[in-house]
Motif scaffolding. Structure first.
Motif, PDB file in Angstrom:
ATOM      1  N   CYS A 393     -16.922 -26.707 -10.510  1.00 13.57           N
ATOM      2  CA  CYS A 393     -15.566 -26.812  -9.966  1.00 13.57           C
ATOM      3  C   CYS A 393     -14.571 -26.828 -11.133  1.00 13.57           C
ATOM      4  N   CYS A 396     -12.742 -30.576 -10.985  1.00 13.87           N
ATOM      5  CA  CYS A 396     -13.438 -31.822 -11.325  1.00 13.87           C
ATOM      6  C   CYS A 396     -14.662 -31.613 -12.200  1.00 13.87           C
ATOM      7  N   CYS A 431     -14.625 -27.508  -2.739  1.00 16.91           N
ATOM      8  CA  CYS A 431     -15.465 -28.392  -3.553  1.00 16.91           C
ATOM      9  C   CYS A 431     -15.714 -29.688  -2.798  1.00 16.91           C
ATOM     10  N   SER A 433     -16.865 -32.442  -3.946  1.00 17.45           N
ATOM     11  CA  SER A 433     -16.569 -33.646  -4.727  1.00 17.45           C
ATOM     12  C   SER A 433     -15.086 -34.002  -4.728  1.00 17.45           C
ATOM     13  N   CYS A 434     -14.226 -33.010  -4.975  1.00 16.08           N
ATOM     14  CA  CYS A 434     -12.809 -33.353  -5.114  1.00 16.08           C
ATOM     15  C   CYS A 434     -11.950 -32.714  -4.040  1.00 16.08           C
TER      16      CYS A 434
END
Ligand code: ADP
Ligand code: ZN
Ligand code: ZN
Length: 693
Positions: A393, A396, A431, A433-434
Motif C-alpha cells: 500500500c 501505509c 487497502c 489496513s488503512c
C-alpha cells in the motif's frame, strides 16, 4: 501345524518395526517372504508384505487370523529388497508397513493378478548397446576405469558443467550390462531433463524402464514389470526408481546428486541419494554420485575416505571454454534512483520503463545488445515467478498477505497469488489496513513474468520464452519450450531455477542472473551452499559449444564470500575451499553431517495448541539425560502459518547415532500411545535428516 508369518501392514504403528503375525494362507499357494498379501486388520482388509516366518511363539491370548489372500504368487520383494526396505525404516524411524507401501507402485499394490511367473532373466541375449560417437578423453577414461574397476566401489564424479559426466555414466552402464548386471540411474526430475533420458535411450535401445511421478499408473506398472521380468536392465527415473525391482544390480548412478528434489517431503520422507548409497552397500553395487556442485555432505565423505573422488575439470567438447563471470553491484543502481524499485500499477506501460532501468543493469544491457546483434541466445534467470515480489500500500506500506499462510501474496498479471497454498484474489481496489481507495497499491521487485514485460518494452523485436511453473502446466509444455529454444525460435529464455537443470543449448552465449542473493536470506544452515550451487549451475548454461560464454551476476551483496568463490579463476579449488569452510562451521555447531538431525514439526488449527504440544514434547526430551543430545526449541517455524495451520518446531541434534534413535523412538511412541495428537489437536511430523529448516 500351521506356520505363522510376520506381515508389514500399512498403518502408522510405533515402534517403527512393528509387524503383525498371521497364519499362513490356507489355499493352494505357498506363503513366502516378499509376497504381497491381503489380510484383515481390525474391520478392514489391507494389503501388506510378508517379511519373514514368525520367530517367537505368539501370545496364546491373542487370536491369530489367517492370511486372507495372496495377491501375487511370486514374491514382489526379493530377500535383498526386503532387507533394503527394512533398513530404510530403521534409518528414518518410519513405520515399516508404510515404508513397504511407499516402495511399491500403487498400480502394483492394488493390482489384480494372482499368478505371475517370475522368469528372470527372460533372455540371456546380449544387451542392446550402441557405440558412442566419440572416445572418452583422458580424464573421462580414468574416471570410468576407476569407477568400474578400482578398489573402491563408491565414487563421487565431480565434473564441471559440460565436462562429459553423462558420457562417463553411459560408458559405465555399458560395462555393467556387458557383465550381465543391471543398473539404476537416478535423475532429479525426469520431466525437466528429457535430453538425458533420450541419450540413454539412444545408447541402450529397448533396455530402459522409466519411473517418475508424472507418468500414468499404467506406464509405471509396465515399467515395473519390465524390470521385474528382466526385459529392461536399466531403470532410470526420479526418487521412486530406487524401488524398481532390479536383480543383480551392478551399478547405481545418482546424477546431479546435489539436487533438492531427491528429498521426498511428504509421507515417507527419505533422501533418495542417501538411500541409493545404502542400497549400494547392501548389494555391493558400484555407486557414482555425479555433480558439478557436490553437496558438502559428499565432500565430507570424500574427506573421510568413504567416497573416492574423480574429477573432470575441463569441458569435454573441444571448442568449449568456461564462461567469463562478472558481478554487478545493484546497490549502485539504488543510489542512483534513490528509491526502492517499484512501479505504479495505474499505467501498465510504465512498469517496464521504470523497473527495467533498475533490474537490467547497464552492464547486462550492453551484453544483451551484443548477444542479440550476433544472433546468439541469452538466458535470464530470476528465481521467482510472477510480476514482482509483493504488493504494498502506497499510504501505509502494508503488504497484501495470504489469509491461510501469513506470507505476502505475489503479484501476477491479473491476480495476487500465494506461492504456498495457491490462494488467489483479484487485484484489490482498497487497502484493508488503512482503507485507502483508488488503486492504492504498488508492486515491488521483479519475477519472471515482470521480466518478460520489461524485455517486451526494451527489446520489442526479441523473441522471448518463459520457463517457470506457470508456463509449464501440461505434460509436454516443458519439452515444447526447451525444443523451441534449442531450435533458436527465441532469442531469450527467461526462467526460474528450471533453467538451471542440465540443459545443453549450444547457442547460448550470455547468462544473466538478475537477483543473485534471493536464496541467501533463507534461515537455513545450507542457504549459502545452495545459493552457490544454483548460481554455478545457471552460469554453466553459457558457452557450452564453441562460442565464448559470458555470465553477468547482479547482486545487492557482492561482498558475500559466495561471489569470490564463483569468480575464482580456479572454480573447483575455490568451491572445495568454500565447502570445507562451511563444513568446519557445521562441525563446531554440530550440524549434519557431524550430528544426526531430526526436525519435529507441529501444526494445529489453533496457535496456542501447537505451542503447548511442542513445549510438552520438549519438556519430555529434556528428561533424557545425555550430553550427546541437543534439543533446540520449540520455536515458531519460519513459515509460521501454512494452509491455515499454525506451526512450531523442535530441532534434535545428536552426535551418537544410537542415542538419536532411542530418543526418536521414545518420542514417537510416547506421542502415539499417549494420544497426544487428539489431546493437543496437533499433528507431529518427524523429519529425519531434514533438508529444509
Ligand atoms: P555433463 O554431463 O558433464 O554436463 P555431457 O556429457 O553432457 O557433460 O557433455 C557435454 C558435451 O560434450 C556434450 O555435447 C557431449 O556430447 C560432449 N562430449 C562429451 N564427452 C566428449 C568426448 N569425449 N569428446 C567429445 N565430445 C564430448
Ligand atoms: Zn497461502
Ligand atoms: Zn494501506
Amino acid at each position: 501345524m500351521q506356520r505363522l508369518f510376520d506381515i508389514a501392514v500399512p498403518v502408522p504403528f510405533f515402534p517403527w518395526n512393528t509387524l503383525f503375525s498371521y497364519k499362513e494362507f490356507e489355499g493352494e499357494i505357498e506363503t513366502k517372504p516378499g509376497q504381497l498379501v491381503e489380510v484383515s486388520f481390525g474391520r478392514r482388509k489391507v494389503r501388506g508384505v510378508v517379511v519373514r516366518e514368525t520367530q517367537k511363539a505368539p501370545d496364546p491370548k491373542i487370536k491369530i487370523k489367517s492370511i486372507h489372500q495372496i495377491c501375487i504368487e511370486e514374491p514382489v520383494f526379493s530377500a535383498e529388497r526386503l532387507a533394503f526396505v527394512e533398513s530404510l525404516g530403521k534409518h528414518y524411524r518410519h513405520p515399516i508397513g508404510l515404508v513397504f507401501e511407499a516402495s511399491l507402485p500403487s498400480s502394483i499394490r492394488n493390482g489384480t493378478e494372482r499368478t505371475l511367473k517370475h522368469t528372470w532373466p527372460i533372455s540371456m541375449e546380449a544387451p542392446n548397446v550402441l557405440t558412442s560417437p566419440f572416445e572418452l578423453n583422458e580424464d573421462q577414461e580414468k574416471s570410468f576405469q576407476n569407477i568400474m574397476n578400482g578398489n573402491k566401489a563408491h565414487h563421487l564424479l565431480w565434473g564441471i558443467t559440460g565436462s562429459g559426466k553423462t558420457e562417463v555414466y553411459l560408458r559405465c552402464v555399458e560395462e555393467a550390462l556387458k557383465r550381465n548386471q543391471t543398473c539404476l540411474v537416478l535423475v532429479p526430475e525426469i520431466a525437466l531433463t528429457p535430453q538425458l533420458t533420450e541419450r540413454f535411450e539412444a545408447r541402450f535401445p529397448g533396455e530402459l524402464a522409466t519411473f517418475h511421478s508424472a507418468q500414468t499408473p499404467k506406464k509405471t506398472r509396465e515399467a515395473w514389470f519390465k524390470v521385474w521380468t528382466g526385459r529392461a536392465r536399466v531403470a532410470i527415473g526420479a526418487r521412486s526408481a530406487l524401488f524398481a525391482p532390479l536383480k543383480n544390480i551392478g551399478l547405481i548412478i545418482v546424477d546431479e546428486e546435489h539436487d533438492g528434489s531427491y528429498k521426498q517431503e511428504e509421507g515417507f520422507r527419505y533422501h533418495a541419494a542417501e538411500a541409493a548409497r545404502l542400497l549400494s552397500v547392501q548389494t555391493n553395487a558400484r555407486l557414482v554420485l555425479g555433480s558439478a556442485t557436490p553437496r558438502a555432505e559428499s565432500i565430507a565423505l570424500v574427506e573421510s575416505g568413504e567416497l573416492e573422488l574423480n574429477k573432470l575439470s575441463r569441458r569435454a567438447s573441444s571448442g568449449s571454454k568456461l564462461p567469463k563471470l562478472h558481478v554487478v553491484d545493484l546497490k549502485k543502481g539504488l543510489a542512483k534512483e534513490n528509491k526502492i524499485p517499484h512501479v505504479e500499477i495505474k499505467d501498465e506501460f510504465d512498469l517496464p520503463k521504470i523497473d527495467g532501468d533498475f533490474f537490467l543493469s547497464p552492464e547486462l544491457r550492453v551484453s544483451l545488445d551484443r548477444t542479440l546483434d550476433k544472433k546468439e541466445q541469452a538466458i535470464l534467470f530470476v528465481n521467482r515467478r510472477g510480476v514482482g515480489s509483493q504488493f504494498i500500500c502506497k499510504t501505509c506500506g502494508e503488504s497484501c498477505v495470504c489469509p491461510n499462510c501469513d506470507v505476502r501474496l505475489t503479484p501476477h498479471s491479473q491476480k495476487l497469488l500465494c506461492h504456498y497454498c495457491a490462494y488467489e484474489i483479484a487485484i484489490p481496489s482498497k487497502c484493508d489496513s488503512c482503507g485507502s481507495k483508488d488503486e492504492p497499491f504498488t508492486r515491488v521487485g521483479v519475477g519472471t513474468e515482470g521480466l518478460e514485460k520489461i524485455l517486451a518494452f526494451h527489446y520489442p523485436d526479441a523473441k522471448v520464452l518463459r520457463l517457470d511453473r506457470d508456463t509449464v502446466q501440461k505434460k509436454d509444455d516443458l519439452e515444447k519450450i526447451l525444443t523451441a529454444f534449442s531450435n533458436k525460435e527465441a532469442d531469450i529464455l527467461v526462467g526460474t531455477q528450471m533453467v538451471a537443470k542440465g540443459h545443453d543449448f549450444p547457442s547460448v552465449s550470455l547468462v544473466g542472473i538478475l537477483l543473485a542473493d534471493l536464496g541467501l536470506s533463507v534461515p537455513d544452515f545450507r542457504a549459502s551452499e545452495r545459493t552457490l550451487q544454483l548460481l554455478m549451475q545457471v552460469a554453466g548454461r553459457a558457452g557450452r559449444a564453441d562460442i565464448a560464454g559470458e555470465v553477468i551476476i547482479q547482486s545487492f551483496q557482492p561482498e558475500n564470500p559466495i561471489f569470490a568463490s564463483l569468480l575464482s579463476p580456479d572454480p573447483m579449488t575455490s568451491y572445495f575451499a568454500f565447502l570445507k569452510e562451511e563444513l568446519a562451521k557445521r562441525e563446531v555447531l554440530r550440524y549434519a553431517p557431524y550430528s544426526r538431525m531430526a526436525l519435529l514439526r507441529f501444526d494445529s488449527l489453533e496457535n496456542n495448541l501447537a505451542h503447548q504440544a511442542s513445549r510438552y514434547v520438549c519438556d519430555a526430551l529434556s528428561k533424557i539425560n545425555s550430553d550427546k543430545l541437543q534439543v533446540l526449541g520449540p520455536v515458531v517455524s519460519p513459515m509460521a502459518k501454512l494452509r491455515g495451520r499454525y506451526r512450531t518446531q523442535i530441532l534434535l541434534k545428536c552426535s551418537h547415532s544410537e542415542s538419536f534413535d532411542t530418543a526418536l523412538d521414545w518420542i514417537l511412541q510416547g506421542w502415539n500411545k499417549g494420544g497426544l495428537e487428539k489431546r493437543f489437536k496437533t499433528r507431529m511430523l518427524v523429519d529425519v535428516d531434514p533438508q529444509s529448516m
